[in-house]
Enzyme design. Structure first.
Site, short mmCIF file in Angstrom:
data_model
loop_
_atom_site.label_atom_id
_atom_site.label_comp_id
_atom_site.label_asym_id
_atom_site.label_seq_id
_atom_site.Cartn_x
_atom_site.Cartn_y
_atom_site.Cartn_z
N SER A 1 0.84 -1.19 0.00
CA SER A 1 0.00 0.00 0.00
C SER A 1 0.89 1.25 0.00
O SER A 1 1.64 1.46 -0.94
CB SER A 1 -0.97 -0.04 1.19
OG SER A 1 -1.97 0.95 1.07
N GLU B 1 -2.27 -2.92 -7.97
CA GLU B 1 -3.42 -3.14 -7.10
C GLU B 1 -3.87 -1.78 -6.57
O GLU B 1 -3.12 -0.81 -6.62
CB GLU B 1 -3.06 -4.09 -5.95
CG GLU B 1 -2.00 -3.57 -4.99
CD GLU B 1 -2.55 -2.69 -3.88
OE1 GLU B 1 -3.76 -2.79 -3.57
OE2 GLU B 1 -1.78 -1.87 -3.33
N HIS C 1 -5.25 -5.28 -1.46
CA HIS C 1 -5.97 -5.01 -0.22
C HIS C 1 -7.08 -6.04 0.05
O HIS C 1 -8.24 -5.70 0.29
CB HIS C 1 -6.57 -3.61 -0.25
CG HIS C 1 -5.57 -2.52 -0.08
ND1 HIS C 1 -4.66 -2.18 -1.05
CD2 HIS C 1 -5.33 -1.69 0.96
CE1 HIS C 1 -3.91 -1.18 -0.63
NE2 HIS C 1 -4.29 -0.87 0.60
#
Length: 300
Positions: free
Chosen positions: A110, A203, A273
């Site tokens: 992330s 992602e 995630h």
């Protein structure tokens, strides 16, 4: 070729720090127990168990803590407690000179895409993988085991079921990627990495569909897609839409740009995630095979 840190061994010391959002010792206790169960000694950094608004301490605390772990030769891996936001605020104030002389594993995802890319720019491998705050989320057992395997230098191979938008082919190249919004944000900075000849993985979460398209336009216009060896498309969780629908899913948006080129593409790769967030070693050379049976990724 990027430098690979030495695999972890039993009794090695590893640190948990916050470069982004805050995490309490209570929230990290299960992860500490897991790491101890792996035979490791765990150090909780100064940036854990404190808060400055949403951050794990102010910028100076987070920078100082991370720098201390980078410079300590007894720390053999640094695990970032959680993502959120904050790592880009301190990345340019970090000194990696000691790290370059004695690399160690750094792992997260992330917001930690910033570190993954910055380290690759400096010529070092790192791990894109599940973070301590999420070690025990339901359904995440395979992701956690993949992180352990990556840290301890064990062989890893991933196979993924066929997806309708897959583009067949075979490619080899160093893995690069992570969170789409962070990759776009890093463009033109000291953490920006070339993608030509590499296998890119993407992602994201909670992004508006038009914003996903805008970011893909940006990556394409800046040449990040044209020279790819291959593309892995991971979880695009909880996409948002406007009152007037955008009209495409995240995978359909990505396909709009990927189909302009001839590299193989594998959709539905388990990274991002979601609990199934398998560890990928950024900078490690891998092969990607996409055919009627699905996709296969293994290090070479």
């Amino acid at each position: 070729m990027p430098t690979a840190p030495a695999p972890l061994r039993p009794q090695d010391r590893v640190a948990i720090v916050c470069t982004a959002r805050k995490a309490s010792h209570e929230e990290l206790s299960a992860a500490v127990a897991t790491l101890t169960g792996w035979g490791l000694q765990v150090v909780l950094g100064e940036s854990t168990n404190i808060a400055h608004h949403q951050f794990g301490g102010d910028d100076e605390v987070r920078r100082r803590d991370f720098q201390r772990q980078l410079d300590d030769p007894g720390i053999r891996a640094i695990l970032i407690a959680r993502g959120g936001y904050g790592t880009p605020r301190i990345i340019d104030q970090l000194n990696f000179s000691h790290f370059t002389e004695d690399p160690k594993w750094i792992a997260g995802f992330s917001d930690i895409t910033t570190l993954n890319c910055h380290l690759l720019r400096l010529g070092h491998e790192s791990i894109h993988g599940v973070m301590p705050l999420l070690f025990h989320q339901p359904g995440g057992e395979a992701a956690l085991e993949s992180l352990r395997s990556a840290l301890f230098g064990e062989p890893i191979t991933y196979t993924v079921a066929p997806q309708p938008l897959n583009r067949f082919g075979r490619a080899e190249g160093e893995l690069i990627g992570g969170n789409l919004s962070l990759l776009q944000n890093l463009t033109g900075t000291a953490s920006d990495c070339p993608t030509a000849g590499r296998i890119l993985f993407l992602e994201d979460t909670d992004e508006y569909l038009y914003a996903i398209d805008r970011m893909l336009v940006h990556l394409d216009r800046t040449g990040k897609l044209a020279g790819l060896a291959g593309l892995l498309v991971g979880h695009f969780s909880n996409p948002q839409d406007n009152l007037v629908p955008f009209g495409q899913t995240p995978y359909e948006i990505i396909d709009t740009y990927a189909r302009r080129y001839n590299f193989p593409v594998a959709y539905g790769f388990p990274v991002g995630h979601e609990p199934e967030n398998m560890a990928l070693i950024c900078g490690r050379r891998a092969s990607l095979t996409v055919d009627a049976n699905g996709a296969r990724v293994e290090y070479v």
